[in-house]
Design a protein around this motif. Sequence first.
Motif, PDB file in Angstrom:
ATOM      1  N   THR A  96       0.849  -1.188   0.000  1.00 40.29           N
ATOM      2  CA  THR A  96       0.000   0.000   0.000  1.00 40.29           C
ATOM      3  C   THR A  96       0.885   1.238   0.000  1.00 40.29           C
ATOM      4  O   THR A  96       1.560   1.521   0.984  1.00 40.29           O
ATOM      5  N   PRO A  97       0.931   1.975  -1.099  1.00 42.69           N
ATOM      6  CA  PRO A  97       1.802   3.149  -1.184  1.00 42.69           C
ATOM      7  C   PRO A  97       1.363   4.278  -0.257  1.00 42.69           C
ATOM      8  O   PRO A  97       0.308   4.215   0.396  1.00 42.69           O
ATOM      9  N   LEU A  98       2.164   5.315  -0.224  1.00 37.83           N
ATOM     10  CA  LEU A  98       1.855   6.502   0.568  1.00 37.83           C
ATOM     11  C   LEU A  98       0.911   7.427  -0.179  1.00 37.83           C
ATOM     12  O   LEU A  98       0.932   7.502  -1.404  1.00 37.83           O
ATOM     13  N   ALA A  99       0.098   8.153   0.576  1.00 39.31           N
ATOM     14  CA  ALA A  99      -0.751   9.192   0.006  1.00 39.31           C
ATOM     15  C   ALA A  99      -0.756  10.370   0.963  1.00 39.31           C
ATOM     16  O   ALA A  99      -1.095  10.220   2.132  1.00 39.31           O
ATOM     17  N   PHE A 100      -0.352  11.537   0.492  1.00 41.77           N
ATOM     18  CA  PHE A 100      -0.411  12.738   1.314  1.00 41.77           C
ATOM     19  C   PHE A 100      -0.565  13.948   0.406  1.00 41.77           C
ATOM     20  O   PHE A 100      -0.011  13.998  -0.688  1.00 41.77           O
ATOM     21  N   GLU A 101      -1.356  14.897   0.867  1.00 40.39           N
ATOM     22  CA  GLU A 101      -1.618  16.082   0.066  1.00 40.39           C
ATOM     23  C   GLU A 101      -0.445  17.043   0.111  1.00 40.39           C
ATOM     24  O   GLU A 101      -0.060  17.626  -0.898  1.00 40.39           O
ATOM     25  N   ARG A 102       0.121  17.210   1.303  1.00 41.93           N
ATOM     26  CA  ARG A 102       1.274  18.086   1.485  1.00 41.93           C
ATOM     27  C   ARG A 102       2.318  17.353   2.324  1.00 41.93           C
ATOM     28  O   ARG A 102       1.969  16.612   3.245  1.00 41.93           O
ATOM     29  N   PRO A 103       3.582  17.548   2.049  1.00 39.78           N
ATOM     30  CA  PRO A 103       4.614  16.792   2.778  1.00 39.78           C
ATOM     31  C   PRO A 103       4.608  17.059   4.268  1.00 39.78           C
ATOM     32  O   PRO A 103       5.025  16.210   5.047  1.00 39.78           O
ATOM     33  N   GLU A 104       4.118  18.228   4.701  1.00 41.17           N
ATOM     34  CA  GLU A 104       4.094  18.525   6.130  1.00 41.17           C
ATOM     35  C   GLU A 104       3.164  17.567   6.878  1.00 41.17           C
ATOM     36  O   GLU A 104       3.274  17.396   8.095  1.00 41.17           O
ATOM     37  N   MET A 105       2.213  16.951   6.151  1.00 38.62           N
ATOM     38  CA  MET A 105       1.278  16.047   6.788  1.00 38.62           C
ATOM     39  C   MET A 105       1.880  14.659   7.010  1.00 38.62           C
ATOM     40  O   MET A 105       1.330  13.851   7.737  1.00 38.62           O
ATOM     41  N   TYR A 106       2.995  14.394   6.370  1.00 39.48           N
ATOM     42  CA  TYR A 106       3.642  13.100   6.531  1.00 39.48           C
ATOM     43  C   TYR A 106       4.583  13.203   7.729  1.00 39.48           C
ATOM     44  O   TYR A 106       5.784  13.327   7.598  1.00 39.48           O
TER      45      TYR A 106
END
Length: 430
Positions: A188-198
């Motif tokens: 399951t790959p990563l999903a994030f709208e903005r890198p700060e949320m990771y």
Amino acid sequence: MTDSISTRRVFIQKGLTLLAVAPTIPLFLDRTVLALANPLDLPRTQQPTGKDGKILVVVQLSGGNDGLNTVVPFADPAYYRARPTIGKDAKSVLKLNDVVGLHPNLVKFKELHDKGLMGLLQGVGYPNPNRSHFRSMDIWHTAAPDKENVTTGWIGRYFDNTCAGADPHAGVSMGETLPPAMQGERITPLAFERPEMYRYLGPDPARYKRLNRINEAWDARNTIPAPRSRAEPGGAGELDFLQRTAMDAQLSSDRLLSIIRGHKPAAQYPPGEFGLGLQNIAAMIGGGLPTRVYYVSLGGFDTHANEVGRHDRLMTELAQGISAFWSDITAQKDEQRVLMMTFSEFGRRVAQNASGGTDHGTAAPMFLFGASIKPGLVGQHPSLTQLDHGDLIYNTDFRSVYATLLQDWLDAPSKPILGQQFKTLSLFRA
């Protein structure tokens, strides 16, 4: 022991709340971290990776892009009869040959075409097309038009079949949720709208930092001790494993943020989430992440009314974003190993409607970008007079496109992923 058990429980229940990877924690814990943390276990990680291998970037045009006003058949009088007010004037069309040309706002696409970096697939679709947004998008994501309730996507199955043991960075989607195309059974790959949320979002950062503290033995030897058994309930081996998991996650998050914040774009991206997503993807590629497939979307293409102004703006945003991305990729000298593909769930009907727009249709063009592709047009433009109840008849099955990308670009057998062997296309330079 009490403190260790408490720490372990806090970590499991609350600690590793990485917004982007919350759904992937079981895989992350069970398969990834040991392979990444233990240098003697390299065969479990993906080889080659996006750090030194080929990369695919998928651009989704959500809502059903009007293919006839994107790739304009300006030489066909039937086009202007069907679209008396929304058709693009032949004088303004960016001509690719004597028959078709690009929307006037796709100047940046024309420049990429003239540099030999753009391929155009005409009339792409599938048998018995569905005109529902949700069902048709589901078909494109799963590559299974004859089946419903498919739980995996074509990219997810690629990861499942070829990337066992890979870390979640093998695939990255720019958005709040993971697209169905990237959903697999094991990876399951990563999903994030903005890198700060990771990043860590838990309630106890102090304890989390203690979990991430590198012990003296590892710091002295610059390696990680062999893990003890994780089967011992509350044992030191399990805590050691969780500690190294937390540490890897934190380092991964910090590295990602450092790569993106340190990126200096070679061109100006358009404002908005689409441009930012492309800019971040270029940064991650340049930063050497192991990602093989990136995914980004541009929405707003459901142009039932007043299409002209809205679609014009979308064409500008699309062209500016992709052009800036390729300026970045070229400056990084990655143009030979990066391929970009665009798609939409369907095209629009040939005739405009009474509201100055177009309704859901069928076949539509797909764009490919990269220094490794054969530039120019692939396939014939669909007929505007021989129609299926007012819709274009496709001439290239999208699964043939997928099969070609899987086999000739990602070096993976397509039959296990697509369920059958589809004819491949001649899309790449010799």
